[in-house]
Scaffold this active site. Structure first.
Site, PDB file in Angstrom:
ATOM      1  N   GLU A   3      41.556  33.970  39.762  1.00  0.00           N
ATOM      2  CA  GLU A   3      41.096  35.089  39.543  1.00  0.00           C
ATOM      3  C   GLU A   3      39.195  35.192  39.490  1.00  0.00           C
ATOM      4  O   GLU A   3      38.899  34.829  39.453  1.00  0.00           O
ATOM      5  CB  GLU A   3      41.668  36.704  39.218  1.00  0.00           C
ATOM      6  CG  GLU A   3      43.423  36.852  39.272  1.00  0.00           C
ATOM      7  CD  GLU A   3      44.309  37.653  38.781  1.00  0.00           C
ATOM      8  OE1 GLU A   3      44.056  38.381  38.694  1.00  0.00           O
ATOM      9  OE2 GLU A   3      44.621  37.405  38.789  1.00  0.00           O
ATOM     10  N   LYS A  58      37.585  35.370  44.847  1.00  0.00           N
ATOM     11  CA  LYS A  58      38.547  33.849  44.398  1.00  0.00           C
ATOM     12  C   LYS A  58      38.010  32.995  44.888  1.00  0.00           C
ATOM     13  O   LYS A  58      38.387  31.630  44.798  1.00  0.00           O
ATOM     14  CB  LYS A  58      39.632  34.145  44.591  1.00  0.00           C
ATOM     15  CG  LYS A  58      40.592  34.927  44.165  1.00  0.00           C
ATOM     16  CD  LYS A  58      42.001  35.571  43.965  1.00  0.00           C
ATOM     17  CE  LYS A  58      42.932  36.521  43.885  1.00  0.00           C
ATOM     18  NZ  LYS A  58      44.329  36.321  44.274  1.00  0.00           N
TER      19      LYS A  58
END
Length: 269
Positions: A3, A58
């Site tokens: 992430e 991301k």
């Protein structure tokens, strides 16, 4: 899946080590990991300098001296290693970029990819992403504007990349814990003070996770002591049955829209 904090950690470490360096060789072992033919990829990328590495949500963007870009999304199971023929992991590498005697190995790109794009193509690829949560311009006023009229569940809304970029399964839970709000609640239930807590929790959680190096298990290079440090201080994610750091109540796990979700049933209201 990596992430925002994991990709930000990669970005910072790679800029320290490969920015300004020339790509001297390329090895492609899986054609599906790229978006053009191997011949075209090698022709356009080999001999180019990586001027800098950027992050968007991301993704990582490797800016090349030619003006072209390599867009990386690791997806589930993807990771990187920067090393050489002696110390690299005994794993299948889908793509390898060489920088002289140093090589950047892209591993686990079964769902992920490393795509070559010009400026216009890159902009189009990233056009559906929401705002970056750590940009100074992303204030509480903008956060409130986005979420004040939302009706969806906190968990499922936070992971929607078109709403805010970079939040996934882990940090949606960590942000909710920081805000002391149960992630299965809906936005329409929240008071303004709770929405403010969620915003503050997002900023605090991301800064803490980036400082700790994110939660990726594998080091980026042999002496890497940074990557994965957040695993040691994770508040709720993947801690089912362990005691809450705030109130000592065991953390519970639920399935929310097929996503595993962790929270404290006592101090997250």
């Amino acid at each position: 899946m990596p992430e925002l904090p994991e990709m930000e950690t990669y970005k910072r470490l790679l800029n320290e080590r490969i920015a300004g360096k020339l790509i001297s060789d390329i090895e492609i072992n899986r054609d599906k990991s790229i978006n053009v033919s191997s011949d075209q990829f090698i022709s356009e990328v080999k001999g180019q300098t990586v001027t800098r590495v950027e992050r968007r949500a991301k993704h990582l963007i490797f800016r090349l001296g030619s003006g072209k870009n390599l867009l990386l999304h690791l997806m589930l199971g993807g990771w990187m290693y920067l090393g050489n023929d002696e110390d690299n992991p005994d794993r299948t590498k889908q793509v390898i970029l060489s920088f002289g005697d140093q090589k950047l190995y892209f591993i686990g790109l079964r769902l992920g990819y490393l795509h070559l794009h010009g400026p216009d193509e890159l902009e189009k690829e990233l056009s559906d992403l929401g705002p970056e949560p750590l940009e100074p311009s992303f204030t509480y006023e903008k956060f409130h504007e986005i979420f004040a009229d939302r009706r969806g569940m906190i968990k499922t809304t936070l992971v929607n990349q078109e709403i805010i970029a970079g939040i996934g399964n882990c940090y949606s839970d960590e942000i909710s814990f920081e805000a002391a709000i149960k992630p299965t609640r809906t936005f329409e239930e929240l008071e303004n003070s709770e929405l403010q807590s969620l915003f503050n929790g997002m900023k605090t959680t991301f800064h803490r996770a980036i400082e700790a190096g994110g939660y990726m298990d594998n080091p980026l290079f042999k002496s890497d002591q940074k990557t994965g440090g957040y695993n040691k201080i994770c508040r709720v994610y993947d801690r089912e049955g362990e005691n809450c750091f705030r109130c000592q109540t065991p953390i519970v796990k639920e399935e929310v829209s097929s996503r595993k979700t962790f929270y404290c049933p006592n101090c997250q209201k």
